[in-house]
Design a protein around this motif. Structure first.
Motif, PDB file in Angstrom:
ATOM      1  N   SER A   1     -21.554   6.256 -12.349  1.00 44.93           N
ATOM      2  CA  SER A   1     -20.367   7.078 -12.584  1.00 44.93           C
ATOM      3  C   SER A   1     -19.339   6.296 -13.390  1.00 44.93           C
ATOM      4  O   SER A   1     -18.856   5.247 -12.952  1.00 44.93           O
ATOM      5  N   MET A   2     -19.012   6.820 -14.567  1.00 40.27           N
ATOM      6  CA  MET A   2     -18.073   6.152 -15.465  1.00 40.27           C
ATOM      7  C   MET A   2     -16.982   7.117 -15.912  1.00 40.27           C
ATOM      8  O   MET A   2     -17.242   8.298 -16.140  1.00 40.27           O
ATOM      9  N   TYR A   3     -15.760   6.596 -16.039  1.00 33.42           N
ATOM     10  CA  TYR A   3     -14.619   7.349 -16.543  1.00 33.42           C
ATOM     11  C   TYR A   3     -13.929   6.488 -17.589  1.00 33.42           C
ATOM     12  O   TYR A   3     -13.449   5.402 -17.265  1.00 33.42           O
TER      13      TYR A   3
ATOM     14  N   LYS B   1     -14.963   2.778 -17.576  1.00 33.47           N
ATOM     15  CA  LYS B   1     -14.832   2.002 -16.338  1.00 33.47           C
ATOM     16  C   LYS B   1     -15.467   2.774 -15.187  1.00 33.47           C
ATOM     17  O   LYS B   1     -15.562   4.003 -15.234  1.00 33.47           O
ATOM     18  N   PRO B   2     -15.875   2.062 -14.120  1.00 34.52           N
ATOM     19  CA  PRO B   2     -16.451   2.770 -12.968  1.00 34.52           C
ATOM     20  C   PRO B   2     -15.485   3.825 -12.432  1.00 34.52           C
ATOM     21  O   PRO B   2     -14.285   3.576 -12.286  1.00 34.52           O
ATOM     22  N   ASN B   3     -16.016   5.002 -12.160  1.00 37.56           N
ATOM     23  CA  ASN B   3     -15.210   6.108 -11.649  1.00 37.56           C
ATOM     24  C   ASN B   3     -15.245   6.078 -10.123  1.00 37.56           C
ATOM     25  O   ASN B   3     -16.310   6.175  -9.528  1.00 37.56           O
TER      26      ASN B   3
ATOM     27  N   ILE C   1     -16.454  10.709 -22.384  1.00 37.19           N
ATOM     28  CA  ILE C   1     -15.271  10.260 -21.646  1.00 37.19           C
ATOM     29  C   ILE C   1     -15.537  10.136 -20.144  1.00 37.19           C
ATOM     30  O   ILE C   1     -14.780   9.478 -19.442  1.00 37.19           O
ATOM     31  N   GLN C   2     -16.606  10.780 -19.669  1.00 42.94           N
ATOM     32  CA  GLN C   2     -16.987  10.640 -18.264  1.00 42.94           C
ATOM     33  C   GLN C   2     -18.467  10.973 -18.159  1.00 42.94           C
ATOM     34  O   GLN C   2     -18.964  11.846 -18.869  1.00 42.94           O
ATOM     35  N   SER C   3     -19.161  10.257 -17.277  1.00 40.45           N
ATOM     36  CA  SER C   3     -20.600  10.479 -17.142  1.00 40.45           C
ATOM     37  C   SER C   3     -21.075   9.991 -15.783  1.00 40.45           C
ATOM     38  O   SER C   3     -20.360   9.294 -15.068  1.00 40.45           O
TER      39      SER C   3
ATOM     40  N   GLU D   1     -28.304  14.443 -14.820  1.00 35.68           N
ATOM     41  CA  GLU D   1     -27.420  13.629 -15.667  1.00 35.68           C
ATOM     42  C   GLU D   1     -26.309  14.520 -16.194  1.00 35.68           C
ATOM     43  O   GLU D   1     -26.531  15.688 -16.491  1.00 35.68           O
ATOM     44  N   PHE D   2     -25.100  13.947 -16.341  1.00 34.15           N
ATOM     45  CA  PHE D   2     -24.018  14.703 -16.967  1.00 34.15           C
ATOM     46  C   PHE D   2     -23.165  13.782 -17.824  1.00 34.15           C
ATOM     47  O   PHE D   2     -22.953  12.622 -17.508  1.00 34.15           O
TER      48      PHE D   2
END
Length: 158
Positions: free
Chosen positions: A45-47, A50-52, A116-118, A125-126
């Motif tokens: 999870s990234m935002y 960086k880690p979300n 921008i987020q994933s 997967e998103f």
């Protein structure tokens, strides 16, 4: 599903239970599967690089061939909060199916749409793309992979 097919429309809401109740009672839209996610359940999870660490609730139902999703941030900060601050509650993203998300992400990146987020939930997967200024909503790319079962449904099953 075929690549590029619209599969989901999503909005951010202040109160997911209140929103589900209105959609169900006023429009007959539902039943809803409800999930809660956070860093413990979303892999990679990234935002914004960086880690979300955000926790959020979401509810989904099908309206014909399109999944309708409600999103409620619970804590932390992500693109959902960014959207609420700039635009208020309402339509936040639309999701398109791609069997090979990495390839699709690269194609969109060449067109100027940055991730921008994933993340990944189960086999799903998103990737959210920076697109609000270009198309009026965030674009999401996803592979519609299998996810764990919901934590509850609305209305509750009798």
């Amino acid at each position: 599903m075929k690549d590029g097919q619209l599969v989901q429309v999503a909005q951010v809401v202040e109160d997911i239970d209140k929103a589900m109740k209105h959609f169900w009672e006023d429009f007959g839209i539902g039943p809803w599967d409800v999930y809660e996610y956070g860093p413990e359940t979303v892999q990679e999870s990234m935002y914004r690089g960086k880690p979300n660490t955000q926790h959020y609730a979401l509810a989904v139902t099908w309206v014909g061939p399109i999944q309708y999703e409600l999103m409620q941030p619970l804590d932390g900060y992500s693109i959902y909060n960014e959207f609420i601050e700039k635009h208020g509650y309402g339509l936040q993203h639309v999701k398109f199916y791609y069997s090979d998300c990495a390839k699709a992400v690269e194609e969109y990146r060449k067109k100027g749409y940055e991730v921008i987020q994933s993340g990944r939930i189960g086999e799903d997967e998103f990737y959210y793309l920076e697109s609000v200024d270009k198309v009026g909503a965030v674009l999401e790319l996803g592979n519609a992979g299998e996810i764990p079962p919901p934590i509850r449904t609305y209305p509750p099953q009798q």
